[in-house]
Scaffold this active site. Sequence first.
Site, PDB file in Angstrom:
ATOM      1  N   LYS A   1       1.147  -1.254  -1.394  1.00 46.30           N
ATOM      2  CA  LYS A   1       1.681  -2.489  -0.819  1.00 46.30           C
ATOM      3  C   LYS A   1       3.211  -2.483  -0.766  1.00 46.30           C
ATOM      4  CE  LYS A   1      -2.443  -4.533  -0.660  1.00 46.30           C
ATOM      5  NZ  LYS A   1      -3.326  -3.468  -1.151  1.00 46.30           N
TER       6      LYS A   1
HETATM    7  C1  PLP Z   1      -4.592  -3.123  -0.843  1.00 48.77           C
HETATM    8  C2  PLP Z   1      -5.103  -1.867  -1.386  1.00 48.77           C
HETATM    9  C3  PLP Z   1      -6.097  -1.139  -0.719  1.00 48.77           C
HETATM   10  C4  PLP Z   1      -6.751  -1.627   0.550  1.00 48.77           C
HETATM   11  O1  PLP Z   1      -5.860  -1.619   1.650  1.00 48.77           O
HETATM   12  P1  PLP Z   1      -6.176  -2.532   2.927  1.00 48.77           P
HETATM   13  O2  PLP Z   1      -4.986  -2.404   3.785  1.00 48.77           O
HETATM   14  O3  PLP Z   1      -6.389  -3.913   2.420  1.00 48.77           O
HETATM   15  O4  PLP Z   1      -7.418  -1.976   3.553  1.00 48.77           O
HETATM   16  C5  PLP Z   1      -6.499   0.069  -1.262  1.00 48.77           C
HETATM   17  N1  PLP Z   1      -5.981   0.518  -2.425  1.00 48.77           N
HETATM   18  C6  PLP Z   1      -5.025  -0.165  -3.092  1.00 48.77           C
HETATM   19  C7  PLP Z   1      -4.521   0.374  -4.377  1.00 48.77           C
HETATM   20  C8  PLP Z   1      -4.544  -1.365  -2.596  1.00 48.77           C
HETATM   21  O5  PLP Z   1      -3.600  -2.026  -3.270  1.00 48.77           O
END
Ligand code: PLP
Length: 496
Positions: free
Chosen positions: A112
């Site tokens: 993120k």
């Molecule tokens: C948010 C997240 C995901 C999923 O990503 P999306 O864009 O919501 O599909 C996978 N792994 C981690 C560690 C995340 O923080």
Amino acid sequence: MGLLYKSTRNSSKTVAASYAILKGLAEDGGLFVPTEIPRLSVSMDELKDKSYKETAFAVMKEYLTDFTEEELRNCIEKAYDSKFDTEEIAPLVKAGGAYYLELYHGATIAFKDMALSILPHLMTTAAKKNQVKNQIVILTATSGDTGKAALAGFADVKGTKIIVFYPKDGVSRIQELQMVTQKGENTSVVAIHGNFDNAQSGVKAMFEDKKLAEELGASGYQFSSANSINIGRLVPQIVYYVYAYAKLLKNKEIAQGEPINVTVPTGNFGNILAAYYAKKMGVPIEKLICASNENKVLYDFFQTGKYDRNREFVLTTSPSMDILISSNLERLIYFLTGEDDTENRRMMEELRTKGVYEITDQMKERLADFAAGFASEDQVKQAIHEMYNSTGYVLDPHTAVAASVYEEYRSKTGDERKTVIASTASPYKFAGSVLEAIDSGSTETDEFKRIDRLRELSGMEIPKAVEEIRNAPILHTRECDVQKMKETVKEILGVS
Ligand SMILES: *Cc1c(COP(=O)(O)O)cnc(C)c1O
């Protein structure tokens, strides 16, 4: 004329990129999409020697056409700096027959950060450009990682406040500690008595609440979203797929133009959608492999064409993927309809009222870019175990979902194309689950002792993000029921 954006639920009105970033969600509840996906205007040959920041500029300038070059470069400079523990920003590591694109070297050690370290800068720039006088209130629902990354990004950013809702029992201990220890006068963190989908639906409802918007406006506030539906998150995520391809080329792992596959551990469908955009921009990506955990609503959708959220919600060791309503999928659905806003609106309404919709056979044919799989909890554990035993490389449970799904895809299809796996979190963020997989005798229950043990076994340095919360005071203790989210927001903002 620059690139414009339209809503997936009403395509007649177009807006500039900065406006779309500021709004987050369109007024009709739809998601903003560009009126067309631009092509890369530099060749991979040129890109292969570029830094992450230069690549970010080359990609993002195609989308954020109402930002000046200076504005965009400024945002990029402020985002991808020493908050990341490596100048590469997103290193590509070869292990066990695939290339792991490590997207967890930022401030909160999950992917993120790749987008949320730049979003506050894009948003404050956008606010200036649109002569916004109100304070911007960032309202966010999190399945664990977005919350902290958004808090870290927006903390003490002038002209903004941020309120994060997370599911009380639905995040890891480290994730929770990261959030409740967040500093910053303008930050609020609320645990809700419900799951992520409840949090996300509650936030979406507030965005669509016109009366609430009026009340806030009267007090000098307006909402915006840091959730992955914001185009200001999607666009920065496209960058690292371009960067990864260019790196493979530079390292002579692939030939010019050689198609690769990409596997993405998926929840809200934002990360994999960015890979799809990268493909549409001209990056030679063959298959986009969508990896789900036991909440395999997306796997079932790709198998049958029917999206059905009416099922049991499972808590897994990959909490950031414990999601039954993948918001960003709407952008793909809209594409599949041939950009038919009426048809898309109809399906999203079905999803809202009945929890299910089905796409047509013609739409299904357009899904050929994708493959999908899912991993059970046992398979996730096994993937972490096997990788560690054979190479010493340590995967977090989210990345392990992708590793497991990719292995199964490869053995089923015989597709031996070079594959990039999005590695979305540091194993330290989920030390308990990781230890269970690689050190089965371990009975340690103290989170920080587990972290120290993981350090012994992996030899990986403990990230600053973890050390910081070891002894940090808890600053946020607010909780609320799902039905009380709106009241809670008003209370926090002092709006009656
Ligand atoms: C948010 C997240 C995901 C999923 O990503 P999306 O864009 O919501 O599909 C996978 N792994 C981690 C560690 C995340 O923080």
